[in-house]
Each structure stands twice: as C-alpha cells, then as structure tokens.
Design a protein around this motif. Structure first.
Motif, PDB file in Angstrom:
ATOM      1  N   PHE A 149       0.902  -1.154   0.125  1.00 44.01           N
ATOM      2  CA  PHE A 149      -0.085  -0.070  -0.022  1.00 44.01           C
ATOM      3  C   PHE A 149       0.998   1.198   0.127  1.00 44.01           C
ATOM      4  O   PHE A 149       1.859   1.286   0.183  1.00 44.01           O
ATOM      5  N   GLU A 183      -5.255   2.549   4.493  1.00 42.20           N
ATOM      6  CA  GLU A 183      -5.541   1.674   3.463  1.00 42.20           C
ATOM      7  C   GLU A 183      -5.037   0.321   3.901  1.00 42.20           C
ATOM      8  O   GLU A 183      -5.750  -0.940   3.908  1.00 42.20           O
ATOM      9  N   GLN A 226      -6.938  -0.721   6.987  1.00 39.46           N
ATOM     10  CA  GLN A 226      -8.345  -1.250   6.608  1.00 39.46           C
ATOM     11  C   GLN A 226      -8.513  -2.936   5.922  1.00 39.46           C
ATOM     12  O   GLN A 226      -9.211  -3.254   6.278  1.00 39.46           O
ATOM     13  N   TRP A 227      -7.313  -3.070   5.175  1.00 36.88           N
ATOM     14  CA  TRP A 227      -7.278  -4.178   4.524  1.00 36.88           C
ATOM     15  C   TRP A 227      -7.040  -5.679   5.597  1.00 36.88           C
ATOM     16  O   TRP A 227      -7.985  -6.461   5.578  1.00 36.88           O
TER      17      TRP A 227
END
Length: 148
Positions: free
Chosen positions: A122, A127, A130-131
């Motif tokens: 990332f 992000e 969140q993944w």
C-alpha cells in the motif's frame, strides 16, 4: 499499546484487532533493525493470536539487501515457529518507492518465499490497516458461522 519505541521505530499492538504495527521513523542500521523486529517477535510469541501485521516504511524507503535477507532467512521462520499458522502482512511504501518497485519489478530468485505469510502493499497506512481489519472481520465471521 506501545511494545517498543526508539527515535527510529515505533512498535504498537492493537489488542482488539490482534494487529502489530511497526512504523519506521528513520532509516535504521542493521543492529536497530534486528533489535526492533526481535522485540516484536518476543511479543508475538507471548501473544500467539497475533495474525495481522503492518509495517510502514514510507518514511525510510527501501530496506537494504542485508535487512531483506535477514527477514526472509531468519526472522520469518522464527515467526512461523511461534505462531504456526498463516499471517497477513501489509507493507506501506511512499508513493515514489511504490512506483519504483512497480517500474523496476523483477521476480527475485535469491530470496525464499514464505508460504505462511500473505503480503499486500500500500501507499497509505489507513488503507493497509483497513485491509487487515477487513480480513480479520471476514475470518471472525467464518469462525462463528453455523455449519449445516
């Protein structure tokens, strides 16, 4: 919770998410690099339900060959010896580092692949986190779903 902190690195643990975060603030020398990861390993061995990892390298750029080699050949096998299960690792790069990796990508034949680590890459820490949280949520649902 803070696990380990130096001017170059911050290692924290989010208990509810079972997530370990390593944030590199300055480029470490090999001794500090190993020391930071070994502190994380000690914590993981004491908290074996830790399956989600995020390493933020956006402030330091790429690791050098010696650091990459140590992770692959020594550190990752030790993580598996402690956890003995699959883990998920999100790596955060700066935009320029990520572009350089994509532009200059070549499959590495010198470093062994670790079958138990699932990596994703990332350019934003949020992000990446969140993944990992989405993965955990999906696995938690799978564990409590009734079987027919």
């Amino acid at each position: 919770m803070v696990i380990f902190e130096t001017p170059s690195a911050l290692v924290t643990y989010q208990k509810q998410e079972r997530l370990l975060l390593i944030q590199w603030l300055r480029k470490p020398d090999m001794d500090l690099f190993m020391d930071t990861y070994l502190h994380a390993l000690q914590f993981v061995c004491e908290h074996q339900q830790t399956y989600y990892f995020c390493t933020d390298q956006s402030q330091i750029g790429p690791l050098d060959r010696e650091q990459e080699s140590w992770l692959n050949q020594e550190y990752y096998p030790k993580v598996y010896d402690c956890i003995k299960d699959e883990i998920y690792a999100a790596i955060v790069f700066s935009n320029s580092h990520f572009k350089a990796i994509v532009t200059n990508y070549q499959a590495s034949v010198t470093l062994p692949q670790q079958h138990f680590i699932h990596f994703n890459y990332f350019t934003k820490q949020q992000e990446a986190l969140q993944w990992l949280l989405d993965l955990k949520k999906g696995q938690d649902v799978a564990l409590i779903s009734p079987t027919n």
